[in-house]
Scaffold this motif. Structure first.
Motif, PDB file in Angstrom:
ATOM      1  N   GLU A  23      -6.340  -4.844  -0.270  1.00 58.44           N
ATOM      2  CA  GLU A  23      -5.941  -4.024   0.990  1.00 58.44           C
ATOM      3  C   GLU A  23      -4.457  -3.818   1.244  1.00 58.44           C
ATOM      4  OE1 GLU A  23      -7.608  -6.864   0.857  1.00 58.44           O
ATOM      5  OE2 GLU A  23      -9.543  -6.650   2.095  1.00 58.44           O
ATOM      6  N   ARG A  24      -3.644  -4.542   0.905  1.00 58.61           N
ATOM      7  CA  ARG A  24      -2.322  -4.418   1.185  1.00 58.61           C
ATOM      8  C   ARG A  24      -1.571  -3.608  -0.021  1.00 58.61           C
ATOM      9  NH1 ARG A  24      -0.397  -5.067   5.662  1.00 58.61           N
ATOM     10  NH2 ARG A  24       1.703  -5.595   4.839  1.00 58.61           N
ATOM     11  N   LEU A  25      -2.139  -3.209  -0.942  1.00 57.93           N
ATOM     12  CA  LEU A  25      -1.395  -2.843  -2.211  1.00 57.93           C
ATOM     13  C   LEU A  25      -0.580  -1.742  -1.889  1.00 57.93           C
ATOM     14  CD1 LEU A  25      -1.445  -2.177  -5.254  1.00 57.93           C
ATOM     15  CD2 LEU A  25      -3.059  -0.338  -4.965  1.00 57.93           C
ATOM     16  N   ALA A  26      -0.641  -0.525  -1.008  1.00 51.67           N
ATOM     17  CA  ALA A  26       0.109   0.347  -0.662  1.00 51.67           C
ATOM     18  C   ALA A  26       1.677  -0.019   0.029  1.00 51.67           C
ATOM     19  CB  ALA A  26      -0.606   1.403   0.194  1.00 51.67           C
ATOM     20  N   ASP A  86       4.219  -8.283   2.299  1.00 57.50           N
ATOM     21  CA  ASP A  86       2.962  -9.032   2.429  1.00 57.50           C
ATOM     22  C   ASP A  86       2.007  -8.483   1.535  1.00 57.50           C
ATOM     23  OD1 ASP A  86       0.925 -10.915   3.433  1.00 57.50           O
ATOM     24  OD2 ASP A  86       0.496  -9.655   5.138  1.00 57.50           O
ATOM     25  N   VAL A  87       2.067  -8.034   0.546  1.00 55.63           N
ATOM     26  CA  VAL A  87       1.042  -7.336  -0.531  1.00 55.63           C
ATOM     27  C   VAL A  87      -0.006  -8.223  -0.888  1.00 55.63           C
ATOM     28  CG1 VAL A  87       0.848  -6.102  -2.513  1.00 55.63           C
ATOM     29  CG2 VAL A  87       3.027  -5.328  -1.272  1.00 55.63           C
ATOM     30  N   ARG A  88       0.165  -9.486  -1.019  1.00 54.81           N
ATOM     31  CA  ARG A  88      -0.761 -10.259  -1.406  1.00 54.81           C
ATOM     32  C   ARG A  88      -1.097 -10.116  -2.935  1.00 54.81           C
ATOM     33  NH1 ARG A  88      -1.687 -13.525   2.225  1.00 54.81           N
ATOM     34  NH2 ARG A  88      -3.202 -14.292   1.009  1.00 54.81           N
ATOM     35  N   ILE A  89      -0.070 -10.222  -3.592  1.00 57.20           N
ATOM     36  CA  ILE A  89      -0.065  -9.833  -4.931  1.00 57.20           C
ATOM     37  C   ILE A  89      -1.318 -10.650  -5.895  1.00 57.20           C
ATOM     38  CG2 ILE A  89       1.163  -9.464  -7.337  1.00 57.20           C
ATOM     39  CD1 ILE A  89       3.286  -9.697  -4.365  1.00 57.20           C
ATOM     40  N   ALA A  90      -1.296 -11.770  -5.687  1.00 54.92           N
ATOM     41  CA  ALA A  90      -2.341 -12.744  -6.238  1.00 54.92           C
ATOM     42  C   ALA A  90      -3.755 -12.183  -6.104  1.00 54.92           C
ATOM     43  CB  ALA A  90      -2.088 -14.037  -6.248  1.00 54.92           C
ATOM     44  N   VAL A  92      -4.478  -8.870  -5.150  1.00 54.73           N
ATOM     45  CA  VAL A  92      -4.495  -7.671  -5.712  1.00 54.73           C
ATOM     46  C   VAL A  92      -4.914  -7.846  -7.187  1.00 54.73           C
ATOM     47  CG1 VAL A  92      -3.150  -5.527  -6.435  1.00 54.73           C
ATOM     48  CG2 VAL A  92      -2.957  -6.432  -4.267  1.00 54.73           C
ATOM     49  N   MET A  93      -4.190  -8.745  -7.701  1.00 54.80           N
ATOM     50  CA  MET A  93      -4.539  -9.107  -9.113  1.00 54.80           C
ATOM     51  C   MET A  93      -6.093  -9.516  -9.332  1.00 54.80           C
ATOM     52  SD  MET A  93      -1.897  -8.766 -11.307  1.00 54.80           S
ATOM     53  CE  MET A  93      -1.360  -9.660 -12.607  1.00 54.80           C
ATOM     54  N   GLY A  94      -6.571 -10.216  -8.130  1.00 58.77           N
ATOM     55  CA  GLY A  94      -7.999 -10.551  -8.299  1.00 58.77           C
ATOM     56  C   GLY A  94      -8.914  -9.380  -8.266  1.00 58.77           C
TER      57      GLY A  94
END
Lengths: 210, 289
Positions: A23-26, A86-90, A92-94
């Protein structure tokens, strides 16, 4: 290599952002904090989570989903903890890994990593028994990874012969291990195995196909 | 002391590769006068291999619901189980629609969000408290320790219960029982051990684990202390394989924090499973006075 703008998929970022965890990618502003703290980037040359995020935002769908680097993320959460946006990269990778798996199942992509096979074998064991059964997991995973039962068993012996013997001698796995005569050697099963089956069938990837 | 009874979620490795963590956790809580009630017929938390959050929430809803029926908060010694329990607890509490959906799948997933989930380290330091533990100590554990925290104690932010870069809960316990924290290990405290890649990219996993073992050794540690069974499998269980594959000699004992604490509480080493760690722990036992 230059980006071919006419091959970009402008909808890719929305596809990721509608997947749980993506959700937080952008929010990413490309500061590279994720990559600077990444323990994999320290070991594997060229590994770069920031770049994967930017390629995703640009819409480089095929390049991102077929990138083997998606599968060596440890989910250690260092990037997520440090990201100022707060992109929550881990996560996003999932989300990217799950999209890639669906693409592979649809025959549109070949994933260059054994990790989906491992995750699937793990989930299969969990669905069957309700708990992790190390030996069953290895017996299921290795043949799939190596392409045949014999090759799988040989590879498993190579990786786990010494470890297995060590665990056996310490009484952790094997006929006398784990506080009961056969713990570790046989699966530990829960009583409500039917609930596990329901969970995976209703919510797992199998559920989505229905 | 504000806690005297907790639901206990042992996690899958408690039955095999991390049985010593399970044994020492039970023994330590017994000695501290806190009753542990094992979550009946508990299921796996999903570990790191179930990536779909909704499946993770469902798996953990069942465990949470069982503890909720007993009206007990849940404690677990495993950092990954803790992460999955806690994030599921948060998601389920916040999302009525999710709870309804899970209830519809099976009645055993009917969780109302009334209990707390805790990691043993958090319970020791913040609930039972250092003063209370101190009053029950019988021995001095005179060891130099490299306290290794791994991933899920200080990260990610919404489930963390210690500092992300320099966590201190384990340090406090080690100092309390007479141990010494080795200098120059701090920057390795929270660097991942490589465990999640062990089965798929063993080469990377070995490099990562070796770094931690090397830094602990160079810092002059007698042992590494841990609070996660995957770290234990990687740093202790696979240490001999790492030595062989990378042609190095390490010989670093690796113990769970519950084992060290148990020694200070005067519990028999065998009851703490100290004969089950892969790297021999006899030298550590000699430092308990």
């Amino acid at each position: 290599m230059p980006i071919k703008t006419w091959e970009l998929d402008p909808n890719f970022k929305n596809e990721i952002m509608s997947e749980a965890g993506g959700e937080r990618l952008a929010s990413c502003f490309q500061c590279s904090t994720c990559t600077l703290g990444c323990p994999i980037a320290e070991i594997v040359p060229g590994y770069n989570p920031r770049k994967i995020i930017q390629m995703s935002l640009l819409g480089m769908r095929d390049e991102v989903l077929s990138n083997p680097d998606l599968w060596i993320c440890l989910i250690c959460q260092t990037c997520t903890a440090r990201c100022p946006q707060d992109v929550r990269i881990a996560d996003v990778m999932g989300a990217l890994r799950r999209i890639a798996e669906r693409e592979e199942e649809a025959g549109k992509l070949k994933i260059d990593s054994p990790r989906p096979l491992f995750d699937k074998a793990f989930q299969h064991q969990l669905k069957k028994f309700g708990r992790l059964y190390d030996m069953g997991l290895a017996m299921e995973y290795y043949p799939k990874k190596e392409g045949s039962f014999i090759k799988g068993m040989l590879a498993m012996m190579k990786d786990y012969k010494d470890f297995g013997m060590r665990m056996f001698l310490k009484g952790k796995m094997g006929p006398l291990g784990g506080g009961s005569p056969v713990k570790g050697m046989l699966a530990s099963k829960i009583k409500q195995k039917d609930v596990m089956k329901k969970i995976f069938e209703e919510l797992g990837e199998e559920g989505k196909e229905k | 002391m504000s806690v005297n009874k907790l639901a206990y979620y042992p996690g899958c490795p408690s039955e095999a590769t991390a049985i010593e963590q399970h044994m020492s956790t039970e023994a330590v809580f017994e000695k501290l006068g806190v009753e542990l009630v094992e979550v009946e017929d508990w299921n796996c938390c999903g570990a790191a291999e179930v990536e779909d959050p909704r499946v993770v929430y469902a798996l953990n809803a069942r465990n949470l619901a069982i503890a909720e029926k007993e009206d007990l908060d849940i404690v677990t010694p495993c950092s990954i189980c803790y992460y999955n329990l806690e994030r599921s607890n948060k998601a389920l509490r916040a999302d009525e629609a999710l709870r309804t959906k899970l209830r519809g799948i099976d009645s055993s997933l009917d969780y109302n969000g009334t209990i707390k989930t805790k990691h043993v380290l958090d319970v020791f330091v913040n609930d039972i408290g250092l003063d209370e533990i101190s009053s029950k100590l019988e021995k001095k554990v005179n060891v130099k320790v490299a306290p290794y925290y791994g991933c899920y104690i200080g990260r990610p932010p919404e489930t963390a219960f210690d500092d992300p870069d320099n966590p201190v809960l384990m340090d406090k316990l080690i100092e309390l029982i007479g141990g010494e924290i080795v200098p120059n290990f701090n920057y390795m405290k929270t660097v991942c051990c490589g465990g999640p890649l062990m089965m798929t990219r063993g080469d990377i996993a070995f490099d990562m684990a070796r770094k931690i073992l090397d830094v602990a050794k160079n810092a002059g540690a007698d042992c590494i202390s841990l609070a996660c069974p995957l770290c234990g499998m990687m740093l202790d269980g696979k240490q001999a394989d790492i030595e062989k594959a990378l042609d190095v000699t390490i010989g670093m004992p690796v113990v769970y924090i519950t084992q060290l604490l148990g020694l200070a509480l005067g519990i028999e080493p065998k009851k703490l499973g100290l004969n089950k760690n892969a790297v021999d722990t006899k030298e550590i036992l000699g430092m308990v006075v």
